[in-house]
Design a protein around this motif. Structure first.
Motif, PDB file in Angstrom:
ATOM      1  N   LEU A   1      -2.390   8.060   5.009  1.00 21.61           N
ATOM      2  CA  LEU A   1      -2.234   7.413   3.489  1.00 21.61           C
ATOM      3  C   LEU A   1      -3.197   6.110   3.946  1.00 21.61           C
ATOM      4  CD1 LEU A   1      -1.569   8.971   1.666  1.00 21.61           C
ATOM      5  CD2 LEU A   1       0.401   7.876   2.213  1.00 21.61           C
TER       6      LEU A   1
ATOM      7  N   SER B   1       1.252   0.886  -4.322  1.00 16.21           N
ATOM      8  CA  SER B   1       0.042   2.047  -4.542  1.00 16.21           C
ATOM      9  C   SER B   1       0.234   3.401  -4.858  1.00 16.21           C
ATOM     10  CB  SER B   1      -1.216   1.184  -4.155  1.00 16.21           C
ATOM     11  OG  SER B   1      -2.053   1.071  -3.050  1.00 16.21           O
ATOM     12  N   ARG B   2       0.657   3.636  -3.341  1.00 18.66           N
ATOM     13  CA  ARG B   2       1.002   4.875  -2.559  1.00 18.66           C
ATOM     14  C   ARG B   2       2.135   5.130  -2.240  1.00 18.66           C
ATOM     15  NH1 ARG B   2      -4.510   5.394   0.141  1.00 18.66           N
ATOM     16  NH2 ARG B   2      -5.908   5.985  -1.331  1.00 18.66           N
TER      17      ARG B   2
ATOM     18  N   PHE C   1       2.502  11.054  -2.345  1.00 21.53           N
ATOM     19  CA  PHE C   1       2.564  11.961  -1.287  1.00 21.53           C
ATOM     20  C   PHE C   1       3.299  12.655  -0.393  1.00 21.53           C
ATOM     21  CE2 PHE C   1      -0.793   8.871  -3.011  1.00 21.53           C
ATOM     22  CZ  PHE C   1      -2.465   9.556  -2.826  1.00 21.53           C
TER      23      PHE C   1
ATOM     24  N   SER D   1       1.365   7.497  -7.705  1.00 17.54           N
ATOM     25  CA  SER D   1       0.643   8.360  -6.974  1.00 17.54           C
ATOM     26  C   SER D   1       1.974   8.636  -5.730  1.00 17.54           C
ATOM     27  CB  SER D   1      -0.333   7.033  -6.293  1.00 17.54           C
ATOM     28  OG  SER D   1      -1.750   8.594  -6.086  1.00 17.54           O
TER      29      SER D   1
ATOM     30  N   ASP E   1       0.359  -1.488   0.025  1.00 16.56           N
ATOM     31  CA  ASP E   1      -0.212   0.376   0.063  1.00 16.56           C
ATOM     32  C   ASP E   1       0.625   1.577   0.180  1.00 16.56           C
ATOM     33  OD1 ASP E   1      -2.213  -2.065   0.237  1.00 16.56           O
ATOM     34  OD2 ASP E   1      -1.990  -2.083   2.303  1.00 16.56           O
ATOM     35  N   VAL E   2       1.950   1.621   0.940  1.00 15.79           N
ATOM     36  CA  VAL E   2       2.672   2.699   1.017  1.00 15.79           C
ATOM     37  C   VAL E   2       4.024   2.439   0.831  1.00 15.79           C
ATOM     38  CG1 VAL E   2       2.974   4.288   2.505  1.00 15.79           C
ATOM     39  CG2 VAL E   2       0.748   4.111   2.042  1.00 15.79           C
TER      40      VAL E   2
END
Lengths: 354, 615
Positions: B611, B564-565, B589, B587, B514-515
């Motif tokens: 997040l 994904s992030r 951040f 993506s 995910d991160v």
């Protein structure tokens, strides 16, 4: 090793193959086409440098010419040695790095009145103050030539140029006085229009250990013709120049008929022929005086009141930066032994993890 | 819990302690000694001094507080700690400055003798915090340190004022007892440190013992702590700060090239210690030039490289701005140059003693013209050694400037450094097999595109270089448009090819998910700790730390694609993120830290958690 011009001390320092044969002026001419304006004083300076280099007893590969930006700074391209055309004003700093990395090299800085006295003034001063063993040739034509005719830091007050259409409102900097204020150990002035004087001065500079600072008065045919009235060819210059000679009374003019005396703490032109003064009253030049005061007084003599003094203002011996740097390294090596990387990494408090 | 002599010994995994006092109280010294003892007893440590930028602010004032914080414990210690558990406060100002960061329930050991009306006023206290209820959330241990130190050292023969200076060791003695640490290594260190004065040594040792004994016997201390040992890789260790490590890396790197190191620098906070450290090691033939300004320093380093040495210059932000033109010269002349930039908060003079990472883009692009250079960043104090060594390797192998980014936090923070076996370090000698008749200064090695490094003194290789554009191969001055286009591309290609000569990026935590937290430089410790916590808790998160910012390692883009992030954490307004967005589609951040202080673990944790909560 047959050149009679190489003395014993210098012989032992020369390295490389080239010192085994006599070098000639041709050895120092690079294949690059010289691109200064016709009639520029730079040609004359280049010719004298190329003449003296083969006579210094230094192998060609051990010369490095470093310059900044400006007409004068094209110089390294035309001398067939190692050369570095740097950025504006920073040649003395680049040269400092070169000399510290390899003190065996003969390092020459070529700069101008814009490069060395405007954008790079502080580097010139600090190099002189440190007494790094290198030679600074400052070509002074009192104008920005490469940028096409703005006034420079040595332009006369009131001079009209493209950037000072109503005349400058700045006092010029005095290069020799600046070098003396920085306690320069070799400070001289010569003139491009007098090749013999220039040659003698450059030779003396090359043989000095420490920073040699030479202001070379020079004409800019295109943007500042007759920059120094004294430099105009064909003129009788005897009344306008003092040729400084260490240990001799300061005389000038035809037959040495005039001289400089100091009366009431101020220098004066005196006439010897009319009996206004005797030779015994004249100022005696002492380039080796520990104090730069006399040299500064002579450097301040300026037309129209006085003739311009040319020659060596100051030539004294002091330890050089590069010598002192190496002696500290040697002392440290004696004290601690030659650097051992493993010992260095393991110094201080250490501990073992199993 | 184990009972020892009526006192409880509690096991903990990590601990964070801060020593704080006046600038003249010797807090940095005792902090450093505590760090050494903790290291020697098997802990991982990370420390950070926080001292005022004034040379010496008025005694007792808030502006004069000098602090030294360290975390120690198991191998998960990667930062100096978000919040101290123990605060040793030598005066009211130290208490006032440090209290906001102390953990609730933490311990305050206060030198009650210094809580006088005058000192309270200087610290802007209206009432004595040791006597009112303002410290009810903490365990306050009031100790008359000044008096007890005075009594303990009375027999030393020193004057009263000299003896008063020993009280930092009294405080250290208590702290060592609190963490069940031995005194012996410290007493041995004192024997060496104070060998010139038996009286000073005796007084300091007496004060240290007195502090230790006091804590052991006084009813005030009921509990002490035993901190877990770290599972660190086997080997010999020492403690280094980032600046020391930079200096060591340069010396060892130059040594492995077989060349002289020339370090030219102008004093600037927080980079000056590199200059000091290198000036100490003349036995390595290190030639240190304290230049008249930043520009001169950079130019002298370039001149030294031209003459065959390893030219290094060091600075901080304002100095980097000044060096820009000279670095461009090194790009054009294709000479090795290492620029150490110990970043501080800017712009302009900014906050000289505070940390920031806002010089990434100037390092990348802060020169006129197309001017590519290698940009590296050290991740920790010890990593400064490796990255300085790496800077020397890349600069000399590829004939290019290398900008190495450190920062104020790394410069001053200390951590254990596993001492490498010098023989195991790569041989950095470079050589060109050239004949004098067939030499061209800009002829390139086919693989690296590096030009040959022929220094003055080599007969038959005389050549001229400079800042003007060069004709390909011959190096003669050329204003030809097509040649210029070719040279611009060659200079860029040379740097791009370095990507195949550097280690690939590594991901710690989830292999995909995910991160992915991407960081660079001194944010390493906080990110590593936060990601590890969340990964342990079952989240699909990972950490990727960039040490090579130009060029990026070859597998970087592909690695980004597995998450994904991407959370880019940095001490600026998003400089790395800007670079990433220009090269990769993902993506992105941001977590941007701009308060001049080291990043905290909980700040990273919170950002990741937010997040993770998003759709």
């Amino acid at each position: 090793m047959s050149s009679p011009l190489i003395d014993e001390a210098e012989k032992s320092e020369t390295t490389g193959g080239d010192c085994l044969r006599i070098l000639t002026r041709k050895d120092f001419q690079s294949p690059q086409t010289v691109r200064w304006c016709p009639g520029c004083g730079d040609y004359s300076i280049l010719a004298q440098i190329q003449k003296i280099l083969p006579e210094l007893g230094i192998a060609r590969e051990n010369f490095v010419f470093v310059s900044g930006i400006g007409c004068s700074s094209r110089f390294p391209y035309y001398v067939n040695t190692y050369g570095f055309h740097g950025i504006h004003g920073r040649a003395p700093s680049i040269a400092t790095g070169v000399k510290c990395a390899n003190p065996d090299l003969s390092v020459w800085v070529v700069t101008g009145d814009g490069d060395g006295l405007s954008i790079g003034t502080n580097h010139v001063i600090h190099t002189i103050r440190r007494n790094i063993d290198l030679n600074i040739l400052l070509f002074n034509n009192r104008i920005y030539g490469l940028t096409k005719g703005q006034y420079s830091p040595t332009s006369e007050f009131g001079k009209k140029t493209k950037s000072s259409p109503m005349g400058t409102i700045e006092q010029p900097i005095r290069p020799i006085q600046m070098a003396l204020a920085a306690e320069g150990t070799f400070v001289a002035r010569t003139i491009a229009a007098d090749p013999n004087h220039m040659r003698q001065t450059l030779e003396a500079a090359a043989n000095h250990r420490g920073t040699s600072f030479i202001e070379i008065l020079q004409n800019c045919r295109v943007f500042n013709d007759r920059a120094f009235e004294e430099s105009s060819a064909g003129k009788d210059t005897k009344d306008d120049r003092i040729l400084l000679r260490h240990g001799e009374p300061i005389r000038f003019g035809t037959g040495g008929g005039r001289g400089i005396a100091v009366r009431n703490m101020t220098p004066q032109v005196v006439d010897l022929e009319s009996g206004e003064a005797s030779v015994g009253e004249l100022l005696i030049h002492d380039a080796q005086a520990d104090s730069p005061a006399l040299a500064a007084l002579l450097a301040a003599l300026e037309p129209p009141e006085f003739p311009v003094a040319l020659g060596v203002f100051r030539n004294i011996e002091r330890p050089t930066y590069d010598e002192l740097m190496l002696s500290q390294i040697a002392a440290s090596t004696v004290q601690r032994g030659r650097g051992d990387v493993a010992k260095l990494l393991n110094s201080g408090t250490t501990w073992e993890v199993d | 819990m184990i009972a020892t002599g009526g006192k409880e010994l509690v096991q903990v995994r990590q601990a964070t302690v801060r020593f704080a006092g006046d600038s003249g109280d010797g807090m940095q010294l005792v902090g450093g000694q505590f760090a050494d003892i903790a290291s020697m007893t098997g802990s991982a440590i990370c420390s950070f001094p926080d001292f005022p930028s004034d040379i010496r602010a008025p005694a007792g004032t808030l502006g004069g507080v000098s602090g030294y914080q360290l975390s120690f414990g198991d191998e998960r210690v990667t930062t100096p700690g978000d919040a101290p558990f123990v605060l040793v406060a030598m005066n009211p100002a130290a208490l006032k400055v440090c209290l906001p960061e102390l953990q609730k329930g933490g311990i305050i050991i206060a030198n009650e003798d210094e809580f006088t009306p005058t000192n309270l006023k200087k610290a802007e206290y209206e009432s004595n915090p040791l006597e009112d209820d303002s410290l009810d959330d903490y365990r306050v241990i009031c100790v008359p340190m000044t008096r007890l130190n005075d009594e303990a050292t009375a027999a030393s023969g020193l004057s009263k004022s000299q003896r008063a200076r020993c009280k930092n060791f009294f405080a250290l003695g208590m702290a060592l007892w609190l963490y069940d640490h031995p005194l012996q290594p410290l007493l041995e260190w004192m024997m060496r440190k104070f060998q010139r004065s038996a009286e000073v040594m005796a007084a300091n040792a007496a004060s240290l013992r007195a502090g230790h004994n006091f804590a052991n016997t006084a009813e005030l201390f009921r509990v002490h702590y035993q901190v877990a040992r770290a599972k660190l890789p086997a080997g010999r260790y020492r403690r280094v700060t980032g600046n020391e490590a930079l200096a060591l890396g340069c010396i060892v790197g130059a040594h492995r090239t077989g060349r002289t190191l020339v370090y030219a620098s102008y004093p600037i906070t927080p980079a000056s210690e590199v200059l000091h450290e290198l000036a100490k090691h003349k036995e390595f033939d290190v030639r240190v030039i304290q230049a008249e300004d930043e520009i001169a320093a950079c130019c002298a380093a370039i001149g030294a490289s031209f003459a065959g040495s390893v030219g290094v210059t060091g600075t901080s932000g304002p100095g980097l701005s000044l060096k820009a033109e000279a670095i461009g010269l090194a790009v054009m002349t294709e000479l090795p140059l290492v620029v150490l930039n110990v970043q501080r908060a800017g712009p302009s003079t900014g906050m000289p003693t505070k940390t920031e990472q806002a010089d990434l883009l100037i390092s990348m692009f802060g020169r006129h013209g197309e001017s590519p250079a290698v940009v590296l960043a050290a991740a920790s104090a010890a990593d400064c050694f490796h990255m300085a060594f790496e800077s020397v390797r890349l600069a000399t192998k590829y004939m290019t400037p290398v900008l190495l980014l450190s920062d104020s936090f790394l410069a001053n923070s200390a951590e254990p450094f596993r001492i490498p076996d010098p023989v195991s370090l790569p041989d950095l000698r470079t050589g060109w097999d050239l004949t004098p008749g067939d030499f061209a200064p800009y002829r390139r090695a086919s693989q690296t595109l590096a030009r040959a490094w022929m220094a003055p003194g080599s007969p038959g290789f005389e050549h001229r270089i400079g800042g003007l554009e060069k004709e390909d191969e011959t190096g003669t001055v050329s204003y030809d448009g097509e040649n210029h286009a070719k040279m611009v591309r060659l200079r860029a290609e040379k740097i791009a090819r370095i990507a195949s000569d550097i280690p690939p990026v590594e991901v710690v935590g989830a292999e995909e998910g995910d991160v992915l937290v991407v960081g660079w430089g001194s944010t390493y410790g906080a990110i590593a700790a936060a990601v590890e916590q969340l990964h342990q808790e079952g989240h699909r998160v990972a950490h990727l730390h960039l040490r090579y910012l130009n060029p990026f390692p070859q597998n970087f883009g592909q690695t980004l694609g597995r998450f994904s992030r991407i959370l880019v954490v940095e001490g600026n307004c998003g400089q790395l993120r800007m670079m990433l967005r220009s090269q990769f589609t993902a993506s992105f951040f941001a977590l941007n830290k701009l308060d001049g202080r080291p990043l905290l673990i909980r700040e990273v944790r919170t950002a990741i958690e937010e997040l993770l909560k998003r759709e």
